[in-house]
Scaffold this motif. Sequence first.
Motif, short mmCIF file in Angstrom:
data_model
loop_
_atom_site.label_atom_id
_atom_site.label_comp_id
_atom_site.label_asym_id
_atom_site.label_seq_id
_atom_site.Cartn_x
_atom_site.Cartn_y
_atom_site.Cartn_z
N VAL A 55 9.90 23.65 47.47
CA VAL A 55 9.07 24.01 46.33
C VAL A 55 9.48 23.25 45.07
O VAL A 55 8.63 22.89 44.24
CB VAL A 55 9.08 25.54 46.11
N GLN A 56 10.76 22.99 44.90
CA GLN A 56 11.24 22.31 43.70
C GLN A 56 10.83 20.84 43.64
O GLN A 56 10.96 20.19 42.60
CB GLN A 56 12.76 22.43 43.57
N SER A 115 16.35 31.50 47.67
CA SER A 115 16.17 32.85 47.14
C SER A 115 14.75 33.06 46.62
O SER A 115 14.10 32.12 46.13
CB SER A 115 17.17 33.11 46.01
N PRO A 116 14.24 34.27 46.73
CA PRO A 116 12.90 34.56 46.18
C PRO A 116 12.80 34.24 44.69
O PRO A 116 11.76 33.75 44.24
CB PRO A 116 12.73 36.05 46.46
N ALA A 117 13.87 34.49 43.93
CA ALA A 117 13.83 34.20 42.49
C ALA A 117 13.67 32.71 42.24
O ALA A 117 12.91 32.29 41.34
CB ALA A 117 15.10 34.72 41.82
N PHE A 118 14.36 31.89 43.01
CA PHE A 118 14.25 30.44 42.89
C PHE A 118 12.84 30.00 43.25
O PHE A 118 12.23 29.17 42.56
CB PHE A 118 15.27 29.76 43.80
N ASN A 152 10.13 28.21 40.54
CA ASN A 152 9.62 26.86 40.79
C ASN A 152 8.13 26.85 41.07
O ASN A 152 7.41 25.94 40.64
CB ASN A 152 10.40 26.21 41.93
N LEU A 153 7.64 27.86 41.79
CA LEU A 153 6.20 27.91 42.05
C LEU A 153 5.44 28.17 40.75
O LEU A 153 4.35 27.62 40.54
CB LEU A 153 5.87 28.99 43.08
N ARG A 154 5.99 28.98 39.88
CA ARG A 154 5.36 29.21 38.58
C ARG A 154 5.26 27.89 37.81
O ARG A 154 4.23 27.60 37.20
CB ARG A 154 6.17 30.23 37.77
#
Length: 382
Positions: free
Chosen positions: A161-162, A212-215, A219-221
């Motif tokens: 995702v990043q 991690s879900p937070a990561f 990044n998706l945001r």
Amino acid sequence: VHFACVLASQVVCQRSAFVFSVPSPPTRKMKAFYASALFVLVGVASAAFPPLIIGPPFNCSKLPPPPPASQATQLRPGNIKAVMAVGDSISAGFAMEGIRLVTDLLEYRSHVFSIGGVKDAYTLANFIKHYSPDVQGGAMGPTIPMTAGKWLDGAVSHASVQNVPDQLDYLVNALKTEYKDHVDFENDWKLLTIFIGANNLCSACSNDTRSSPAFFESNLRAVLNQTMTTIPRVFVNLVSIFNISGVWDAGQESAYCRTLWHNITTHECGCLTTGVEADRKAMDDHGAQYNVIMAQLAEEFAGYNNPGFTVVLQPGISGIDIGEFGESYLSKLDCFHPSVYANEAFTYLIWNNMMTPVGQKKSVPDIHNITLLCPDENSFLQ
């Protein structure tokens, strides 16, 4: 990708636009072993993957050209002038085709569910073309692994995702250069399909922060913000992810797949190929959280009511049981990436989502009874 690096050369991987972990260059002895192992197993693999018919032909009626659209929430298929995709090796089509050794190390973008554009390929791009004959962007052939985008497919094998912001930069540049005579960057409507997260999940069992879900959310945001601010007039398909553990279940049916994972491609997806059930469960747990995050972000960004931008979660493949689908839905080369059959199934399921209102979209397909929804003159993309 690890498989391609070992059997082809490290050069392909070293030229990647992204930084990622690559195994140490194999010795001549290792290459000989891997190559001989592959040749020995080809016969087993070829017999293990029977042909499959996915669903009905795309025989929807053509429609008259739609009126111009001024709102992203009021787009008909015929309003779309460019199709685009971002993602990882799935959206690049790596190893999708059959056992042909060297040629199987290619990315078969031409048949990827979201962006494939060759004649008779069952893809979203071609379904759109049925209503918008001059639509641009469909992928028309193969590429070598790690190609940093081709046509309007920005996907790069091994991406996470990043890495997607770089893919969006590629798309913007392509629209402004290669496609400038065919697509009005500011005024034409575009369809972008985002399918990402599998490579993040592959390290979910190792407490890697990048899984991690937070990561993933952060990044998706950033990806959605970048899309909204840099690509005018775009409808975004945000595709939910399925349980990657099902790939393991499907592959266990094949002696070829088991031998491959345990002896050759042990690093292709670390948490999948350990053989430890808890590791696969960690992937699925994280994947479920990714899907919740995607649903929340889609609702948030759609809520901005931006006339030139919207995001819709398409959950059609999130409930797929790859184990039930069987090994025919896996690459005949690496038993990990989706086959052309799986891509066809993805196409039907996501297309039907696009024809169905939010809140009514199906996420658990009946793989034995795949049907096709056809739009009429009053149907909007949803």
